[in-house]
Design a protein around this motif. Sequence first.
Motif, PDB file in Angstrom:
ATOM      1  N   LEU A   1       0.831  -1.197   0.000  1.00  0.00           N
ATOM      2  CA  LEU A   1       0.000   0.000   0.000  1.00  0.00           C
ATOM      3  C   LEU A   1       0.866   1.248   0.000  1.00  0.00           C
ATOM      4  O   LEU A   1       1.462   1.613   1.006  1.00  0.00           O
ATOM      5  N   VAL A   2       0.936   1.879  -1.179  1.00  0.00           N
ATOM      6  CA  VAL A   2       1.479   3.225  -1.296  1.00  0.00           C
ATOM      7  C   VAL A   2       0.270   4.127  -1.485  1.00  0.00           C
ATOM      8  O   VAL A   2      -0.385   4.108  -2.525  1.00  0.00           O
ATOM      9  N   ALA A   3      -0.068   4.872  -0.454  1.00  0.00           N
ATOM     10  CA  ALA A   3      -1.268   5.707  -0.470  1.00  0.00           C
ATOM     11  C   ALA A   3      -0.942   7.090  -1.018  1.00  0.00           C
ATOM     12  O   ALA A   3       0.130   7.638  -0.760  1.00  0.00           O
ATOM     13  N   SER A   4      -1.871   7.645  -1.778  1.00  0.00           N
ATOM     14  CA  SER A   4      -1.750   9.016  -2.258  1.00  0.00           C
ATOM     15  C   SER A   4      -2.563   9.908  -1.329  1.00  0.00           C
ATOM     16  O   SER A   4      -3.794   9.864  -1.329  1.00  0.00           O
ATOM     17  N   LEU A   5      -1.874  10.720  -0.523  1.00  0.00           N
ATOM     18  CA  LEU A   5      -2.554  11.531   0.487  1.00  0.00           C
ATOM     19  C   LEU A   5      -3.220  12.768  -0.106  1.00  0.00           C
ATOM     20  O   LEU A   5      -4.139  13.319   0.489  1.00  0.00           O
ATOM     21  N   ASN A   6      -2.748  13.203  -1.253  1.00  0.00           N
ATOM     22  CA  ASN A   6      -3.358  14.335  -1.966  1.00  0.00           C
ATOM     23  C   ASN A   6      -3.418  13.964  -3.444  1.00  0.00           C
ATOM     24  O   ASN A   6      -2.580  14.361  -4.229  1.00  0.00           O
ATOM     25  N   PRO A   7      -4.394  13.137  -3.815  1.00  0.00           N
ATOM     26  CA  PRO A   7      -4.417  12.551  -5.164  1.00  0.00           C
ATOM     27  C   PRO A   7      -4.166  13.578  -6.269  1.00  0.00           C
ATOM     28  O   PRO A   7      -4.753  14.657  -6.242  1.00  0.00           O
ATOM     29  N   PRO A   8      -3.224  13.227  -7.199  1.00  0.00           N
ATOM     30  CA  PRO A   8      -2.549  11.930  -7.289  1.00  0.00           C
ATOM     31  C   PRO A   8      -1.124  11.948  -6.739  1.00  0.00           C
ATOM     32  O   PRO A   8      -0.286  11.147  -7.173  1.00  0.00           O
ATOM     33  N   VAL A   9      -0.829  12.856  -5.808  1.00  0.00           N
ATOM     34  CA  VAL A   9       0.557  13.018  -5.349  1.00  0.00           C
ATOM     35  C   VAL A   9       0.666  12.776  -3.844  1.00  0.00           C
ATOM     36  O   VAL A   9      -0.267  12.314  -3.204  1.00  0.00           O
ATOM     37  N   ASN A  10       1.846  13.114  -3.303  1.00  0.00           N
ATOM     38  CA  ASN A  10       2.166  12.866  -1.894  1.00  0.00           C
ATOM     39  C   ASN A  10       1.936  11.397  -1.562  1.00  0.00           C
ATOM     40  O   ASN A  10       1.086  11.032  -0.756  1.00  0.00           O
ATOM     41  N   ARG A  11       2.741  10.548  -2.192  1.00  0.00           N
ATOM     42  CA  ARG A  11       2.582   9.101  -2.078  1.00  0.00           C
ATOM     43  C   ARG A  11       3.460   8.547  -0.948  1.00  0.00           C
ATOM     44  O   ARG A  11       4.663   8.770  -0.930  1.00  0.00           O
ATOM     45  N   VAL A  12       2.804   7.845  -0.036  1.00  0.00           N
ATOM     46  CA  VAL A  12       3.450   7.387   1.187  1.00  0.00           C
ATOM     47  C   VAL A  12       3.321   5.864   1.300  1.00  0.00           C
ATOM     48  O   VAL A  12       2.222   5.314   1.166  1.00  0.00           O
ATOM     49  N   ALA A  13       4.450   5.199   1.534  1.00  0.00           N
ATOM     50  CA  ALA A  13       4.461   3.748   1.724  1.00  0.00           C
ATOM     51  C   ALA A  13       4.083   3.428   3.164  1.00  0.00           C
ATOM     52  O   ALA A  13       4.744   3.886   4.097  1.00  0.00           O
ATOM     53  N   LEU A  14       3.021   2.632   3.347  1.00  0.00           N
ATOM     54  CA  LEU A  14       2.476   2.382   4.680  1.00  0.00           C
ATOM     55  C   LEU A  14       2.465   0.903   5.064  1.00  0.00           C
ATOM     56  O   LEU A  14       2.784   0.564   6.202  1.00  0.00           O
ATOM     57  N   PHE A  15       2.067   0.063   4.164  1.00  0.00           N
ATOM     58  CA  PHE A  15       1.942  -1.383   4.435  1.00  0.00           C
ATOM     59  C   PHE A  15       2.873  -2.090   3.463  1.00  0.00           C
ATOM     60  O   PHE A  15       2.579  -2.217   2.285  1.00  0.00           O
ATOM     61  N   THR A  16       4.031  -2.533   3.974  1.00  0.00           N
ATOM     62  CA  THR A  16       5.083  -3.029   3.095  1.00  0.00           C
ATOM     63  C   THR A  16       4.700  -4.346   2.437  1.00  0.00           C
ATOM     64  O   THR A  16       4.747  -4.486   1.215  1.00  0.00           O
ATOM     65  N   ARG A  17       4.345  -5.327   3.233  1.00  0.00           N
ATOM     66  CA  ARG A  17       3.959  -6.637   2.704  1.00  0.00           C
ATOM     67  C   ARG A  17       3.595  -7.535   3.876  1.00  0.00           C
ATOM     68  O   ARG A  17       3.690  -7.141   5.047  1.00  0.00           O
ATOM     69  N   THR A  18       3.204  -8.756   3.582  1.00  0.00           N
ATOM     70  CA  THR A  18       3.037  -9.789   4.597  1.00  0.00           C
ATOM     71  C   THR A  18       4.089 -10.861   4.376  1.00  0.00           C
ATOM     72  O   THR A  18       4.500 -11.129   3.242  1.00  0.00           O
ATOM     73  N   GLN A  19       4.517 -11.453   5.469  1.00  0.00           N
ATOM     74  CA  GLN A  19       5.397 -12.623   5.396  1.00  0.00           C
ATOM     75  C   GLN A  19       4.677 -13.787   6.072  1.00  0.00           C
ATOM     76  O   GLN A  19       4.105 -13.617   7.151  1.00  0.00           O
ATOM     77  N   GLU A  20       4.701 -14.931   5.423  1.00  0.00           N
ATOM     78  CA  GLU A  20       3.950 -16.088   5.915  1.00  0.00           C
ATOM     79  C   GLU A  20       4.886 -17.201   6.353  1.00  0.00           C
ATOM     80  O   GLU A  20       5.962 -17.399   5.778  1.00  0.00           O
ATOM     81  N   GLU A  21       4.429 -17.920   7.385  1.00  0.00           N
ATOM     82  CA  GLU A  21       5.115 -19.129   7.842  1.00  0.00           C
ATOM     83  C   GLU A  21       4.041 -20.163   8.148  1.00  0.00           C
ATOM     84  O   GLU A  21       3.022 -19.841   8.755  1.00  0.00           O
ATOM     85  N   ILE A  22       4.233 -21.391   7.702  1.00  0.00           N
ATOM     86  CA  ILE A  22       3.254 -22.437   7.984  1.00  0.00           C
ATOM     87  C   ILE A  22       3.911 -23.543   8.804  1.00  0.00           C
ATOM     88  O   ILE A  22       5.050 -23.942   8.547  1.00  0.00           O
ATOM     89  N   LYS A  23       3.189 -23.975   9.829  1.00  0.00           N
ATOM     90  CA  LYS A  23       3.657 -25.068  10.675  1.00  0.00           C
ATOM     91  C   LYS A  23       2.771 -26.282  10.421  1.00  0.00           C
ATOM     92  O   LYS A  23       1.558 -26.245  10.635  1.00  0.00           O
ATOM     93  N   ILE A  24       3.358 -27.358   9.935  1.00  0.00           N
ATOM     94  CA  ILE A  24       2.651 -28.615   9.682  1.00  0.00           C
ATOM     95  C   ILE A  24       3.290 -29.672  10.580  1.00  0.00           C
ATOM     96  O   ILE A  24       4.452 -30.033  10.400  1.00  0.00           O
ATOM     97  N   GLY A  25       2.539 -30.136  11.556  1.00  0.00           N
ATOM     98  CA  GLY A  25       3.141 -31.007  12.570  1.00  0.00           C
ATOM     99  C   GLY A  25       4.189 -30.218  13.314  1.00  0.00           C
ATOM    100  O   GLY A  25       3.923 -29.134  13.848  1.00  0.00           O
ATOM    101  N   ASN A  26       5.415 -30.732  13.368  1.00  0.00           N
ATOM    102  CA  ASN A  26       6.519 -30.018  14.017  1.00  0.00           C
ATOM    103  C   ASN A  26       7.413 -29.285  13.016  1.00  0.00           C
ATOM    104  O   ASN A  26       8.465 -28.760  13.377  1.00  0.00           O
ATOM    105  N   ASN A  27       6.977 -29.261  11.773  1.00  0.00           N
ATOM    106  CA  ASN A  27       7.794 -28.696  10.706  1.00  0.00           C
ATOM    107  C   ASN A  27       7.352 -27.262  10.404  1.00  0.00           C
ATOM    108  O   ASN A  27       6.214 -27.018  10.012  1.00  0.00           O
ATOM    109  N   LYS A  28       8.262 -26.302  10.607  1.00  0.00           N
ATOM    110  CA  LYS A  28       7.962 -24.906  10.307  1.00  0.00           C
ATOM    111  C   LYS A  28       8.621 -24.517   8.985  1.00  0.00           C
ATOM    112  O   LYS A  28       9.824 -24.701   8.804  1.00  0.00           O
ATOM    113  N   ILE A  29       7.831 -23.978   8.084  1.00  0.00           N
ATOM    114  CA  ILE A  29       8.327 -23.560   6.776  1.00  0.00           C
ATOM    115  C   ILE A  29       8.094 -22.065   6.619  1.00  0.00           C
ATOM    116  O   ILE A  29       6.966 -21.579   6.672  1.00  0.00           O
ATOM    117  N   ASP A  30       9.181 -21.326   6.425  1.00  0.00           N
ATOM    118  CA  ASP A  30       9.109 -19.878   6.227  1.00  0.00           C
ATOM    119  C   ASP A  30       8.931 -19.604   4.734  1.00  0.00           C
ATOM    120  O   ASP A  30       9.787 -19.957   3.915  1.00  0.00           O
TER     121      ASP A  30
END
Length: 672
Positions: free
Chosen positions: A49-78
């Motif tokens: 999410l790069v939001a435009s605070l004054n469309p279409p300018v003043n663009r601000v990066a707010l939500f970089t990304r998500t990182q996921e990890e799954i645990k199946i049994g005792n096995n953790k996978i990043d």
Amino acid sequence: MEKIYKLGKSSWRTIEEGNELSWMIGNGIGGYSNNTVIGGGATAFHSYLVASLNPPVNRVALFTRTQEEIKIGNNKIDLASQQYVNSAKNGEKYLEKFIFDTVPEYVYRVDDTYIRKTIAMEYGHNTVVVCYEIENGIEDSKLKIVPLFNCRQAGELSEKSELKFDIELKDRILKLKPKNNEEVNINFYISEGEFYDRSLIPTTMATPNYLFEENNYYIIDNRTGSLGLDNHFTPYEINIDIKAFEKKKFYIKCTIEEINDKDGFTILEEYKERAEKIVKNAGYDDNFINNLIKAGDHFIVNRNSTGLKTILAGYPWFTDWGRDTMIAFEGLVLVPKRFKEAEEILESFAMYVKNGLIPNLFPAENTPPEYNTVDASLWYFQAVYKYLQYCKNTDSYDFVREKIYPKLIEIFKAYSTKTDFSIGMDSDGLIFAGDGLDQVTWMDVRVGELVVTPRHGKPVEINALWYNALHILERLSIEFGEEYKVYSKLVTKVKKSFNDKFWNEEKQCLYDVVDEYDDKIRPNQIWAVSLPFSILDEDKERKVVETVYKHLYNTYGLRSLSYMEDGYKGKYIGKLIDRDCAYHMGTTWGFLIGGFITAYCKVNNHSKEAIKRANEMCCIFQDHMRDGCINGIAEIFDGDFPSTGRGCYSQAWSVAEVLRAYAVEVYPYLEK
């Protein structure tokens, strides 16, 4: 060309290869979402999410990304894929495929469990959704999602000490208020799972670091002179339990608006349906055209200051530039039959005509436009003329007569006398422009006191555009019952002066600038052939095209200077000063291909052989559109070996001119 882009593991044999490929989608108000196809960041612009605070300018990066990890049994996978200073997370090993079908989709497989992650924006809003679909295998599993937050201007970097937020968690909504920008409220919602406070994670370190994602290394930024080191804030993670064989759908929503009840999957479908509606309205049965139309849609955005549409010059950093807008105008809004938006764009720039000039650019803040351009106003004539050609009805002429024609007269009066930036008409009828440190053509780089490509005097494309503008004014004046003879006389005078002064007999092409003569072979002369009203005879037009083809054509565009000229620079890479000095001294520009293809088809009378060659020139961009920014066309390429996109990863006039050239000069002549 396929409608949908599908990439597999051969596109990310290494994390470095994967980081060369990215995607971008816009929200129609200047904000955007972008990332690599393997899910990590390779430049400081990458952010969900790069939001435009004054469309279409003043663009601000707010939500970089998500990182996921799954645990199946005792096995953790990043599943995270990210380069760091001395290490990397290599979750791309579990990425089965990446699909770009208007929006990006990641498909991960861990054993017999599949995780599908799709990202979309809510059109017209600074809102992004991340939609998950899980197909679990034979064991129970737990998915951990770690959201990364920031608050900085897009493209900048953050120190850990700068990442300070007021935090509130209530009713499944996490609210973050950045200390460095109190006008922003980040609202984060997840439809499934439990929030877990990361400050509670046990650590043996003296100072827990789980609240930060530290030292992200951006390989693309690093090779352009930046350290490329960034940090993000991550106060909570989300844990979601999944039963054996369970299929589960849920979504994340992040916005600077209030969280509403609109489902993330609904936002996703609406985003795709809107794009398909635009394609359907355009009416082309061709995937290449339709993909370019979708790519072009991201540049057409709302401008708060006018309440009308405008065109952003390029992602991820450009605002709306007058020159770029008018060159991109036909491809982005006329070819797809978006005539209402066309009128808004023309009206939007008409509102800002000053001393006969339309703005060179609108800055990122609430400051007055900058007017240092000689060609934007002349390209404006071309945009108006093409609008009337595409939209042939009484209402369109009424619109032009009422709101645009007076501005064209104003521009003519300013140029035919003298206006700002030493722009004016000489006694020979030709236009001169620029002086001292002025840079007023599109070749506009200045480094301190160094003017890299001065072009002061009478530039070739400016006078070809001036000649066309006079023709257009003559026709409109006749149509509207106004005095036209002054334009008719000037048309004759300018044509004679142009041919007397610009023809370079020795090189069998046109001088780039006259009065202060520059005989370097540059691409600007191609517009003397490609513009609607011919200023040269057929023999000279052919010779110009032949010279440009030999010296400047370079797969993804035209070089800005012949490789045989002194001062030619074949690579655009390294520190800013090195790149600036190469920008117009040999670097290949994608948008120039449009004028060249039009000129090439014209001098060859759209023969079967010429259409075949022009088709090849257009369709070779399909390979590039699977590289760099998926379904985009870069701003520039190296002059020596134009393989990697440089500059902006998706540029409005690059997309527009390939689209226009193919849809107008090639597609109608192909055997169906």
